[in-house]
Design a protein around this motif. Structure first.
Motif, mmCIF file in Angstrom:
data_model
loop_
_atom_site.group_PDB
_atom_site.id
_atom_site.type_symbol
_atom_site.label_atom_id
_atom_site.label_comp_id
_atom_site.label_asym_id
_atom_site.label_seq_id
_atom_site.Cartn_x
_atom_site.Cartn_y
_atom_site.Cartn_z
ATOM 1 N N UNK A 155 0.922 -1.228 0.017
ATOM 2 C CA UNK A 155 -0.105 0.022 -0.206
ATOM 3 C C UNK A 155 0.815 1.176 0.137
ATOM 4 N N UNK A 156 1.862 1.057 0.766
ATOM 5 C CA UNK A 156 2.836 2.338 0.932
ATOM 6 C C UNK A 156 3.561 2.511 -0.507
ATOM 7 N N UNK A 157 3.970 1.640 -1.074
ATOM 8 C CA UNK A 157 4.730 1.570 -2.281
ATOM 9 C C UNK A 157 3.592 2.045 -3.589
ATOM 10 N N UNK A 158 2.571 1.854 -3.320
ATOM 11 C CA UNK A 158 1.629 2.124 -4.493
ATOM 12 C C UNK A 158 1.523 3.636 -4.670
ATOM 13 N N UNK A 159 1.843 4.143 -3.568
ATOM 14 C CA UNK A 159 1.474 5.880 -3.336
ATOM 15 C C UNK A 159 2.833 6.308 -3.764
ATOM 16 N N UNK A 160 3.895 5.669 -4.040
ATOM 17 C CA UNK A 160 5.221 6.445 -4.407
ATOM 18 C C UNK A 160 5.595 6.214 -5.994
ATOM 19 N N UNK A 161 6.505 7.180 -6.481
ATOM 20 C CA UNK A 161 6.737 6.940 -7.776
ATOM 21 C C UNK A 161 8.291 6.573 -7.838
ATOM 22 N N UNK A 162 8.210 5.278 -8.438
ATOM 23 C CA UNK A 162 9.373 4.405 -8.299
ATOM 24 C C UNK A 162 9.875 4.173 -9.581
ATOM 25 N N UNK A 163 11.142 4.267 -9.771
ATOM 26 C CA UNK A 163 11.874 3.776 -11.120
ATOM 27 C C UNK A 163 12.031 2.524 -11.393
ATOM 28 N N UNK A 164 11.728 1.887 -12.625
ATOM 29 C CA UNK A 164 12.291 0.681 -12.750
ATOM 30 C C UNK A 164 13.482 -0.118 -12.131
ATOM 31 N N UNK A 217 16.307 3.146 -3.486
ATOM 32 C CA UNK A 217 15.543 3.306 -2.307
ATOM 33 C C UNK A 217 15.233 2.168 -1.480
ATOM 34 N N UNK A 218 14.977 2.185 -0.488
ATOM 35 C CA UNK A 218 14.780 1.155 0.454
ATOM 36 C C UNK A 218 13.343 1.479 0.989
ATOM 37 N N UNK A 219 12.380 0.278 0.817
ATOM 38 C CA UNK A 219 10.885 0.427 1.306
ATOM 39 C C UNK A 219 10.854 -0.758 2.335
ATOM 40 N N UNK A 220 10.374 -0.810 3.554
ATOM 41 C CA UNK A 220 10.117 -1.626 4.345
ATOM 42 C C UNK A 220 9.371 -1.212 5.569
ATOM 43 N N UNK A 221 9.099 -2.374 6.333
ATOM 44 C CA UNK A 221 8.510 -2.209 7.619
ATOM 45 C C UNK A 221 8.742 -3.462 8.507
ATOM 46 N N UNK A 222 9.535 -3.158 9.398
ATOM 47 C CA UNK A 222 10.065 -4.489 10.281
ATOM 48 C C UNK A 222 9.758 -4.273 11.924
ATOM 49 N N UNK A 240 5.648 7.806 19.056
ATOM 50 C CA UNK A 240 6.205 6.828 17.948
ATOM 51 C C UNK A 240 4.934 7.076 16.738
ATOM 52 N N UNK A 241 5.677 6.870 15.277
ATOM 53 C CA UNK A 241 4.825 6.892 14.164
ATOM 54 C C UNK A 241 5.058 5.512 13.663
ATOM 55 N N UNK A 242 3.968 4.833 13.399
ATOM 56 C CA UNK A 242 4.024 3.418 12.715
ATOM 57 C C UNK A 242 3.840 3.657 11.186
ATOM 58 N N UNK A 243 4.678 3.426 10.473
ATOM 59 C CA UNK A 243 4.372 3.381 8.828
ATOM 60 C C UNK A 243 5.638 2.704 8.265
ATOM 61 N N UNK A 244 5.575 2.522 7.158
ATOM 62 C CA UNK A 244 6.473 1.806 6.285
ATOM 63 C C UNK A 244 7.458 2.867 5.611
ATOM 64 N N UNK A 245 8.632 2.378 5.431
ATOM 65 C CA UNK A 245 9.540 3.533 5.051
ATOM 66 C C UNK A 245 10.384 2.790 4.066
#
Length: 245
Positions: A155-164, A217-222, A240-245
């Motif tokens: 869901x978080x990645x879908x809101x980002x503009x990522x390059x191939x 970039x690095x996307x994740x949530x651990x 604290x803020x809970x979100x994927x980065x």
């Protein structure tokens, strides 16, 4: 009755002689005595006037000195009163300043103690939360927890503009089975866009969750990230803020 001119002449001569004698031996000495008496009286009057003048001058000097002493006394009293008022005001100011410093120091000490207590409570809460999270993690099925992390990252990645990217490196706390790897690629592939190759690595320090390393970039949530944010928040007043980065 006949006048004897000879007798009258003799009497006239006697009168003239008498007047001359009186003028010579009586009237002039009397006048001299009177003049001396008048001069003595004038001198006494002058001396009395001089004495009176000196007495008046002395009395005026005494009066002037009395007035000067009274004025000096009033000035000394006014000066002493002003100095006493200045000293009292200075002491009062010093007491007020010292009281203000003590109050301010006490306020700072109380504030510091409150902050220390609050920080300790946050640290204790963070430690309790970490312990609780690890216990929950131990009781949570691996597949369900992995799907939750993957869904959040997607869901978080879908809101980002990522390059191939030619490669996507997937890092998890434990090795994934082939079905789990396939499900992850199927879920994240559309959100990440074109990925040439998928590579899977293991990093136990993540505790739980997923990290996706792309070219730029690095996307994740651990769980390790959540615990780190929780511990960092324990040192501040921010939650604290809970979100994927």
């Amino acid at each position: 009755m006949s006048i004897e001119w000879s007798t009258l002449g003799l009497q006239a001569i006697n009168v003239l002689v008498l007047l001359w004698l009186l003028q010579r031996f009586l009237y002039r000495p009397v006048l001299a005595v009177l003049e001396r008496r008048r001069a003595a009286i004038d001198q006494q009057m002058a001396e009395a006037a001089a004495v009176q003048q000196k007495a008046d001058a002395a009395r005026q000097a005494v009066e002037d000195e009395r007035i000067a002493l009274a004025t000096q006394r009033e000035q000394l009293l006014a000066k002493a009163q002003a100095e006493a008022e200045t000293t009292r005001a200075a002491r009062l100011h010093d007491v007020e300043a010292q009281s203000e410093r003590l109050i301010e120091a006490g306020r700072h000490q109380l504030e510091q103690e409150r902050r220390d207590a609050s920080a300790q409570l946050r640290r204790d809460a963070a430690q309790l939360a970490a312990d609780f999270a690890q216990r929950v993690l131990a009781r949570t099925p691996k597949g369900a927890l992995l799907r939750a992390y993957v869904d959040e990252i997607a869901d978080h990645a879908a809101q980002m503009t990522l390059t191939p990217s030619d490669e996507a490196r997937v890092v998890t706390a434990e090795a994934l089975s082939d079905p789990e790897s396939a499900a992850l690629v199927e879920r994240l592939g559309p959100a990440l866009g074109h990925v040439g190759q998928w590579r899977f690595d293991v990093d136990p320090s993540l505790l739980a969750g997923v990290e996706i390393h792309l070219a730029d970039t690095v996307i994740g949530h651990t769980l390790a990230q959540d615990l780190a944010r929780l511990q960092a928040a324990a040192a501040t007043d921010e939650p604290p803020h809970d979100h994927a980065v």
